[in-house]
Scaffold this motif. Structure first.
Motif, PDB file in Angstrom:
ATOM      1  N   THR A   1      51.931  24.827  42.888  1.00 21.43           N
ATOM      2  CA  THR A   1      51.635  26.236  42.741  1.00 21.43           C
ATOM      3  C   THR A   1      50.525  26.618  43.708  1.00 21.43           C
ATOM      4  OG1 THR A   1      49.969  25.836  41.031  1.00 21.43           O
ATOM      5  CG2 THR A   1      52.262  26.099  40.301  1.00 21.43           C
TER       6      THR A   1
ATOM      7  N   GLN B   1      47.742  27.941  42.945  1.00 21.71           N
ATOM      8  CA  GLN B   1      46.485  27.490  42.343  1.00 21.71           C
ATOM      9  C   GLN B   1      46.189  26.037  42.724  1.00 21.71           C
ATOM     10  OE1 GLN B   1      44.410  29.242  40.357  1.00 21.71           O
ATOM     11  NE2 GLN B   1      43.138  27.695  39.383  1.00 21.71           N
ATOM     12  N   GLU B   2      47.213  25.177  42.624  1.00 21.88           N
ATOM     13  CA  GLU B   2      47.022  23.768  42.962  1.00 21.88           C
ATOM     14  C   GLU B   2      46.765  23.579  44.452  1.00 21.88           C
ATOM     15  OE1 GLU B   2      49.852  21.672  39.560  1.00 21.88           O
ATOM     16  OE2 GLU B   2      50.764  22.508  41.372  1.00 21.88           O
TER      17      GLU B   2
ATOM     18  N   LEU C   1      45.303  25.739  46.450  1.00 20.16           N
ATOM     19  CA  LEU C   1      43.940  26.204  46.742  1.00 20.16           C
ATOM     20  C   LEU C   1      42.911  25.157  46.339  1.00 20.16           C
ATOM     21  CD1 LEU C   1      44.163  29.956  45.629  1.00 20.16           C
ATOM     22  CD2 LEU C   1      44.020  29.080  47.963  1.00 20.16           C
ATOM     23  N   LEU C   2      43.081  24.578  45.164  1.00 16.44           N
ATOM     24  CA  LEU C   2      42.129  23.559  44.712  1.00 16.44           C
ATOM     25  C   LEU C   2      42.195  22.318  45.585  1.00 16.44           C
ATOM     26  CD1 LEU C   2      42.544  23.891  40.831  1.00 16.44           C
ATOM     27  CD2 LEU C   2      40.669  24.736  42.259  1.00 16.44           C
TER      28      LEU C   2
ATOM     29  N   CYS D   1      36.023  30.707  45.634  1.00 17.79           N
ATOM     30  CA  CYS D   1      36.952  31.591  46.337  1.00 17.79           C
ATOM     31  C   CYS D   1      36.401  31.970  47.708  1.00 17.79           C
ATOM     32  CB  CYS D   1      37.206  32.842  45.494  1.00 17.79           C
ATOM     33  SG  CYS D   1      38.432  33.979  46.174  1.00 17.79           S
TER      34      CYS D   1
ATOM     35  N   GLU E   1      38.125  29.896  36.734  1.00 20.04           N
ATOM     36  CA  GLU E   1      38.794  29.030  37.709  1.00 20.04           C
ATOM     37  C   GLU E   1      40.304  29.084  37.556  1.00 20.04           C
ATOM     38  OE1 GLU E   1      39.050  24.278  38.441  1.00 20.04           O
ATOM     39  OE2 GLU E   1      37.041  25.138  38.448  1.00 20.04           O
ATOM     40  N   GLU E   2      40.799  29.286  36.322  1.00 23.34           N
ATOM     41  CA  GLU E   2      42.243  29.360  36.101  1.00 23.34           C
ATOM     42  C   GLU E   2      42.860  30.573  36.798  1.00 23.34           C
ATOM     43  OE1 GLU E   2      39.986  29.075  33.759  1.00 23.34           O
ATOM     44  OE2 GLU E   2      40.205  26.956  33.202  1.00 23.34           O
ATOM     45  N   SER E   3      42.051  31.564  37.125  1.00 23.32           N
ATOM     46  CA  SER E   3      42.547  32.779  37.780  1.00 23.32           C
ATOM     47  C   SER E   3      42.246  32.790  39.270  1.00 23.32           C
ATOM     48  CB  SER E   3      41.929  34.020  37.116  1.00 23.32           C
ATOM     49  OG  SER E   3      42.176  34.041  35.739  1.00 23.32           O
ATOM     50  N   LEU E   4      41.906  31.637  39.830  1.00 20.24           N
ATOM     51  CA  LEU E   4      41.515  31.579  41.244  1.00 20.24           C
ATOM     52  C   LEU E   4      42.627  32.087  42.151  1.00 20.24           C
ATOM     53  CD1 LEU E   4      39.543  30.694  43.478  1.00 20.24           C
ATOM     54  CD2 LEU E   4      40.525  28.394  43.330  1.00 20.24           C
ATOM     55  N   ALA E   5      43.874  31.691  41.904  1.00 24.04           N
ATOM     56  CA  ALA E   5      44.986  32.112  42.767  1.00 24.04           C
ATOM     57  C   ALA E   5      45.174  33.630  42.703  1.00 24.04           C
ATOM     58  CB  ALA E   5      46.270  31.394  42.362  1.00 24.04           C
ATOM     59  N   ASP E   6      45.070  34.195  41.502  1.00 23.39           N
ATOM     60  CA  ASP E   6      45.229  35.650  41.366  1.00 23.39           C
ATOM     61  C   ASP E   6      44.132  36.392  42.115  1.00 23.39           C
ATOM     62  OD1 ASP E   6      47.440  35.226  39.779  1.00 23.39           O
ATOM     63  OD2 ASP E   6      46.300  35.310  37.898  1.00 23.39           O
TER      64      ASP E   6
END
Length: 458
Positions: A130, A132-133, A135-136, A357, A395-400
């Motif tokens: 995803t 999110q993954e 980006l991390l 971010c 952190e769970e919303s980093l992609a958004d």
């Protein structure tokens, strides 16, 4: 003629057959029955090939050529299918006893095999990560600055800071410089990709009774981001009352005149080879640069140090960084300290991922030449504006939030205006060219639909 030819052929066959019989008889003695059989088969196949190559084709047989090719392929197949003769015994093997006791075959361990259906485990296709993954993963693999290098770079910068402070106190004791301190991305943790750059801030201490600030919109450049520092009360306190009067140009403290004086000191008056040997490095001032720059080379790190004279008055932080052109009395208002403080304050309040971010975004912009001018303050101000409307920065919303920052950037580029978070009169895009805005907007517009484009290594 035909008869003579066939006869000669039979004589050749007889002679060749005698040689082969003699060879095979001797081979039977040397190689044994198996080896002789192998040699006989190979020899027969070669002989058939030679016979076929030397005999003329029958002109009346239209299938002669095809038959010859097929037979040749069969003979070649016969040669390839011939088992290889036993491997020649090595010299060291001859020392082993000829009659060694026969070793019983080792029984193979019995393994309980699963049913055929269970044994066939189909390899699952690779799982798509995803955003999110990704980006991390990008954050941990591409943006981590080695701690040893960062520590060494700061140690070198502090050593140079101390040497500069001592030089200024001995060379210019009449000028009230404040205590030098370090600043920049390597210390704040927002945008450093490598331990290669540090800012050294040189405070210029002014007597507020003799100096006042003129807003940027009231200056000749009509830019609220720049200020002028005016010498006041010259009737009562004439020139010479302030140690900074030597840098006055037209009743204003000239940032350009101060920079030129410091540049001459850095280039010609400081013994950098001695300081470099003391710090275990090589230090060179950058002569051709308009900025006050030093290049430091160490065995483990290469460091660039930029010196900024800074004035702090009336809650303003002004840098001696005038724009290019004829105007030399301007001082640039810096929001850097306020930016870093505000981002960390917001993250501390809601355990947000704004700093993470920003580091990802700064890394992307610095690695893409077209986006280089967006790194630093512009990105920070976009995140601060977005924090006022989007409250979920976990952190769970980093992609958004990452995608939302891209959308906000495209919107600001479309209008050509990015207002400063701390002063809405300031447009942080005012110095961008139309071509640069178009190129940035096009790249970021594509990235909104496919953000992975920005994470590819360049």
């Amino acid at each position: 003629m035909e008869f003579t030819r066939r006869r000669g052929k039979r004589q050749e066959d007889y002679g060749l057959g005698s040689v082969l019989d003699l060879l095979l008889a001797n081979a039977r003695l040397v190689l044994g029955v198996t080896g002789a059989a192998v040699l006989a088969i190979a020899t027969l196949a070669v002989k058939r090939l030679i016979d076929r190559a030397t005999s003329p084709r029958d002109e009346g047989d239209p299938k002669a050529e095809q038959k010859t090719l097929e037979e040749s392929w069969q003979d070649l197949a016969l040669i390839k299918a011939t088992p290889k003769p036993p491997k020649k015994q090595r010299r060291e093997d001859l020392s082993e006893p000829l009659l060694s006791p026969a070793q019983p075959p080792t029984p193979e361990p019995r393994v309980c095999s699963a049913p055929p259906e269970a044994a066939r485990v189909e390899s699952s296709p690779p799982r798509c990560l995803t955003l999110q993954e990704k980006l991390l993963s990008h954050y941990s693999s591409q943006l981590a600055v080695p701690e040893a290098q960062a520590s060494l770079a700061l140690q070198l910068a502090k050593g140079i800071c101390t040497q500069l402070q001592n030089f200024l106190q001995s060379k210019c004791p009449e000028l009230p410089f404040g205590r030098l301190f370090l600043s920049g991305p390597l210390l704040d943790g927002l945008s450093a990709l490598a331990a290669d750059h540090v800012h050294v801030m040189l405070p210029v201490v002014l007597n507020t009774a003799l100096w006042s600030l003129i807003p940027g919109e009231d200056t000749v450049v009509r830019n609220p981001q720049y200020w002028m520092i005016k010498r006041t009360d010259l009737e009562y306190f004439p020139r010479g009352c302030s140690p900074w009067d030597r840098f006055i140009v037209g009743r204003y403290l000239s940032s350009n005149a101060l920079n030129e004086t410091l540049h001459k000191m850095l280039v010609a008056s400081i013994n950098w080879p001695a300081i470099g040997s003391l710090l275990g490095s090589v230090i060179h001032p950058v002569v051709a640069s308009q900025e006050l720059k030093l290049e430091v080379k160490h065995d483990q790190v290469n460091l660039s140090i930029t010196l900024f004279p800074v004035v702090e008055m009336e809650d303003k932080v002004l840098l001696a960084a005038p724009p290019e052109g004829l105007v030399e009395n301007l001082w640039l208002e810096s929001f850097y300290r306020a930016e870093v403080s505000k981002v960390k304050e917001l993250d501390g309040r809601d355990s947000g991922a704004r700093q993470r971010c920003l580091r990802i975004l700064n890394g992307i912009c610095k690695s893409h030449p077209a986006l280089h001018k967006l790194s630093g303050s512009p990105l920070t101000h976009v995140v601060l504006h977005l924090s006022a409307t989007s409250l979920d920065w976990a952190e769970e919303s980093l992609a958004d939030r990452f995608q939302q920052v891209l959308e906000e950037l495209v919107g600001y580029l479309e209008t050509g205006v990015l207002p400063s978070y701390f002063n809405h009169k300031i447009n942080l895009f005012c110095e961008l060219l139309e071509e640069e805005i178009d190129e940035m907007g096009f790249l970021l517009y594509r990235a909104i639909c496919e953000p992975e484009l920005l994470l590819k290594e360049r």
